[in-house]
Design an enzyme around this catalytic site. Structure first.
Site, PDB file in Angstrom:
ATOM      1  N   ALA A  24      13.163   7.463   0.094  1.00 33.50           N
ATOM      2  CA  ALA A  24      12.685   6.833  -1.151  1.00 33.50           C
ATOM      3  C   ALA A  24      11.164   6.750  -1.084  1.00 33.50           C
ATOM      4  O   ALA A  24      10.566   5.686  -1.247  1.00 33.50           O
ATOM      5  CB  ALA A  24      13.323   5.469  -1.374  1.00 33.50           C
ATOM      6  N   HIS A  43       7.192   6.849  -1.347  1.00 37.62           N
ATOM      7  CA  HIS A  43       6.183   6.443  -2.330  1.00 37.62           C
ATOM      8  C   HIS A  43       4.808   6.690  -1.706  1.00 37.62           C
ATOM      9  O   HIS A  43       4.718   7.118  -0.536  1.00 37.62           O
ATOM     10  CB  HIS A  43       6.403   4.975  -2.731  1.00 37.62           C
ATOM     11  CG  HIS A  43       6.449   4.026  -1.572  1.00 37.62           C
ATOM     12  ND1 HIS A  43       5.378   3.790  -0.744  1.00 37.62           N
ATOM     13  CD2 HIS A  43       7.465   3.274  -1.074  1.00 37.62           C
ATOM     14  CE1 HIS A  43       5.706   2.921   0.177  1.00 37.62           C
ATOM     15  NE2 HIS A  43       6.978   2.597   0.010  1.00 37.62           N
ATOM     16  N   HIS A  68       4.162   5.785   2.036  1.00 32.45           N
ATOM     17  CA  HIS A  68       4.658   6.740   3.035  1.00 32.45           C
ATOM     18  C   HIS A  68       3.753   7.967   3.092  1.00 32.45           C
ATOM     19  O   HIS A  68       3.441   8.484   4.167  1.00 32.45           O
ATOM     20  CB  HIS A  68       6.070   7.219   2.666  1.00 32.45           C
ATOM     21  CG  HIS A  68       7.116   6.154   2.624  1.00 32.45           C
ATOM     22  ND1 HIS A  68       7.740   5.771   1.457  1.00 32.45           N
ATOM     23  CD2 HIS A  68       7.659   5.388   3.601  1.00 32.45           C
ATOM     24  CE1 HIS A  68       8.634   4.828   1.728  1.00 32.45           C
ATOM     25  NE2 HIS A  68       8.604   4.572   3.009  1.00 32.45           N
ATOM     26  N   GLU A  73       0.897  -0.753   8.228  1.00 28.57           N
ATOM     27  CA  GLU A  73       0.625  -2.181   8.463  1.00 28.57           C
ATOM     28  C   GLU A  73       1.403  -3.054   7.485  1.00 28.57           C
ATOM     29  O   GLU A  73       1.492  -4.256   7.662  1.00 28.57           O
ATOM     30  CB  GLU A  73      -0.877  -2.461   8.354  1.00 28.57           C
ATOM     31  CG  GLU A  73      -1.670  -1.896   9.515  1.00 28.57           C
ATOM     32  CD  GLU A  73      -3.143  -2.210   9.424  1.00 28.57           C
ATOM     33  OE1 GLU A  73      -3.603  -2.646   8.346  1.00 28.57           O
ATOM     34  OE2 GLU A  73      -3.841  -1.992  10.426  1.00 28.57           O
ATOM     35  N   LYS A  74       1.938  -2.448   6.429  1.00 26.76           N
ATOM     36  CA  LYS A  74       2.827  -3.162   5.508  1.00 26.76           C
ATOM     37  C   LYS A  74       3.896  -3.923   6.295  1.00 26.76           C
ATOM     38  O   LYS A  74       4.274  -5.031   5.961  1.00 26.76           O
ATOM     39  CB  LYS A  74       3.458  -2.146   4.544  1.00 26.76           C
ATOM     40  CG  LYS A  74       4.763  -2.543   3.911  1.00 26.76           C
ATOM     41  CD  LYS A  74       4.530  -3.467   2.765  1.00 26.76           C
ATOM     42  CE  LYS A  74       5.750  -3.841   1.976  1.00 26.76           C
ATOM     43  NZ  LYS A  74       7.042  -3.753   2.586  1.00 26.76           N
ATOM     44  N   GLN A 112       6.693  -5.018  12.659  1.00 28.00           N
ATOM     45  CA  GLN A 112       7.411  -3.831  13.136  1.00 28.00           C
ATOM     46  C   GLN A 112       6.475  -2.930  13.943  1.00 28.00           C
ATOM     47  O   GLN A 112       6.853  -2.386  14.986  1.00 28.00           O
ATOM     48  CB  GLN A 112       7.969  -3.066  11.934  1.00 28.00           C
ATOM     49  CG  GLN A 112       8.497  -1.686  12.270  1.00 28.00           C
ATOM     50  CD  GLN A 112       9.127  -1.021  11.058  1.00 28.00           C
ATOM     51  OE1 GLN A 112      10.277  -1.260  10.767  1.00 28.00           O
ATOM     52  NE2 GLN A 112       8.390  -0.193  10.356  1.00 28.00           N
ATOM     53  N   VAL A 158      -0.751   0.500   1.430  1.00 31.67           N
ATOM     54  CA  VAL A 158      -1.109   1.065   0.124  1.00 31.67           C
ATOM     55  C   VAL A 158      -0.506   0.156  -0.953  1.00 31.67           C
ATOM     56  O   VAL A 158       0.654  -0.240  -0.867  1.00 31.67           O
ATOM     57  CB  VAL A 158      -0.584   2.509  -0.020  1.00 31.67           C
ATOM     58  CG1 VAL A 158      -0.874   3.059  -1.404  1.00 31.67           C
ATOM     59  CG2 VAL A 158      -1.204   3.398   1.052  1.00 31.67           C
ATOM     60  N   ARG A 162      11.798  -1.008  -2.013  1.00 30.50           N
ATOM     61  CA  ARG A 162      12.589  -2.077  -2.643  1.00 30.50           C
ATOM     62  C   ARG A 162      12.041  -2.474  -4.016  1.00 30.50           C
ATOM     63  O   ARG A 162      12.771  -3.060  -4.818  1.00 30.50           O
ATOM     64  CB  ARG A 162      12.651  -3.297  -1.732  1.00 30.50           C
ATOM     65  CG  ARG A 162      13.526  -3.079  -0.511  1.00 30.50           C
ATOM     66  CD  ARG A 162      13.804  -4.352   0.237  1.00 30.50           C
ATOM     67  NE  ARG A 162      14.797  -4.146   1.293  1.00 30.50           N
ATOM     68  CZ  ARG A 162      14.523  -3.680   2.504  1.00 30.50           C
ATOM     69  NH1 ARG A 162      13.285  -3.393   2.834  1.00 30.50           N
ATOM     70  NH2 ARG A 162      15.478  -3.505   3.399  1.00 30.50           N
TER      71      ARG A 162
HETATM   72  P1  AMP Z   1      10.367   2.444   5.343  1.00 31.80           P
HETATM   73  O1  AMP Z   1      10.803   3.731   4.728  1.00 31.80           O
HETATM   74  O2  AMP Z   1      10.258   1.321   4.374  1.00 31.80           O
HETATM   75  O3  AMP Z   1      11.140   2.103   6.587  1.00 31.80           O
HETATM   76  O4  AMP Z   1       8.873   2.671   5.819  1.00 31.80           O
HETATM   77  C1  AMP Z   1       8.536   3.768   6.626  1.00 31.80           C
HETATM   78  C2  AMP Z   1       7.110   3.603   7.054  1.00 31.80           C
HETATM   79  O5  AMP Z   1       6.266   3.534   5.910  1.00 31.80           O
HETATM   80  C3  AMP Z   1       6.862   2.321   7.852  1.00 31.80           C
HETATM   81  O6  AMP Z   1       5.944   2.592   8.892  1.00 31.80           O
HETATM   82  C4  AMP Z   1       6.253   1.409   6.815  1.00 31.80           C
HETATM   83  O7  AMP Z   1       5.424   0.413   7.373  1.00 31.80           O
HETATM   84  C5  AMP Z   1       5.443   2.389   6.006  1.00 31.80           C
HETATM   85  N1  AMP Z   1       5.129   1.856   4.679  1.00 31.80           N
HETATM   86  C6  AMP Z   1       6.010   1.351   3.779  1.00 31.80           C
HETATM   87  N2  AMP Z   1       5.356   0.896   2.689  1.00 31.80           N
HETATM   88  C7  AMP Z   1       4.030   1.103   2.916  1.00 31.80           C
HETATM   89  C8  AMP Z   1       2.837   0.840   2.184  1.00 31.80           C
HETATM   90  N3  AMP Z   1       2.871   0.263   0.991  1.00 31.80           N
HETATM   91  N4  AMP Z   1       1.662   1.209   2.735  1.00 31.80           N
HETATM   92  C9  AMP Z   1       1.618   1.799   3.958  1.00 31.80           C
HETATM   93  N5  AMP Z   1       2.700   2.078   4.698  1.00 31.80           N
HETATM   94  C10 AMP Z   1       3.893   1.731   4.198  1.00 31.80           C
END
Ligand code: AMP
Length: 280
Positions: A34, A36, A39, A150-151, A155, A178, A189
């Site tokens: 998903a 955005h 990522h 860092e979002k 983690q 971002v 989400r």
């Molecule tokens: P997720 O798919 O939500 O598990 O996120 C995968 C990676 O993308 C993780 O390292 C998250 O911290 C990073 N990520 C998710 N949202 C953002 C964002 N808005 N800005 C920067 N990195 C992000």
């Protein structure tokens, strides 16, 4: 052109051997899909740092403590591959579930300390699931560098600790959050929020940055935090799970920003749980 999608570890290892033989440096960007712009910023950083980039997409059942959240998690593999096309990604690794959790899988990677509070306390088992799958992805991809947002700052620290503790030879790189124009941190989400809720959620970041400024000027968190909590609820959030001021290095709780610190928040809006954090 979209990057090849690999679903089997043996095929990924074959690619990896070719790259290592050629002396190339490999990056991995673990995601749950998903995709955005948040990522994609990690993919850009990975591409700038390494010769080869593997993006992994795996919705990891072990890190969901809530079955409904897992069932509702968006799955958009085809669109994700299209979004990645302009970035020159070498492989999209979408492992078949048995490539991560083969029959009889019985091991868990569990990190203490930085995993204990906030997300660790509110979502029992979450970081065990994260640490276990990320350890596997690090070992399967054999990457030199891994890029995390860092979002999900907690983690990032958990994963860094895990790689150090287990001597996995990988550098864990953190990348800035971002945001939408409103300041709302981009998140898969957010797709589940109505337009009205997205507008309300935009209030969160300005409240956090205002509080961060007050704390940086020497303010007391016990007092100022209460006012910020009230502001978050007044902005339309249904529930606040935590608003915490923590040491940026070990996540110990602080009363004031007397060292490099970070503010963390988890709040609910329309049955969607949003998290964010800012540096103080
Ligand atoms: P997720 O798919 O939500 O598990 O996120 C995968 C990676 O993308 C993780 O390292 C998250 O911290 C990073 N990520 C998710 N949202 C953002 C964002 N808005 N800005 C920067 N990195 C992000």
């Amino acid at each position: 052109m979209t990057a090849p999608i690999i679903r089997q570890l043996a095929a990924l290892r074959a690619k990896h051997s070719d790259w290592i033989r050629a002396g190339e440096r490999v990056a991995v960007v673990p995601t749950m899909g998903a995709l955005h712009p948040g990522h994609l910023s990690l993919v850009e950083a990975a591409k700038a740092a390494c010769d080869r980039v593997i993006v992994t997409i795996f919705v990891n059942p072990k890190q969901f403590n809530n079955p409904e959240d897992l069932a509702n998690y968006p799955r958009t593999e085809h669109e994700d591959a299209i979004k990645l096309a302009p970035y020159g990604v070498d492989v999209i690794y979408v492992p078949d579930p048995d490539q991560i959790y083969p029959d009889g899988f019985a091991s868990t990677v569990s990190v203490a300390g930085v995993a204990d509070q906030m997300e660790g306390a509110c979502r029992p088992g979450h970081f065990d699931g994260v640490a276990t799958v990320v350890a596997k992805l690090f070992l399967q991809t054999g990457a030199h560098q891994a890029f995390f947002g860092e979002k999900d700052y907690q983690q990032l620290l958990v994963v860094r600790r895990m790689a150090r503790d287990l001597d996995i030879p990988i550098e864990v790189v953190g990348c800035p959050t971002v945001r939408e124009a409103s300041g709302l941190a981009m998140s898969s989400r957010n797709m589940r929020l109505s337009a009205a809720a997205v507008a309300q959620a935009g209030a969160l970041h300005p409240i956090l940055t205002k509080l961060a400024t007050q704390l940086a000027a020497g303010g007391d968190f016990t007092l100022l935090g209460k006012a910020a909590e009230a502001a978050i609820l007044a902005a339309g959030f249904d529930k606040l799970e935590y608003l915490s001021l923590c040491c940026a290095e070990d996540l110990s709780a602080l009363d004031s920003a007397d060292r490099p610190a970070r503010l963390f928040v988890a709040a609910w809006l329309e049955d969607v749980r949003l998290i964010d954090n800012v540096a103080v």
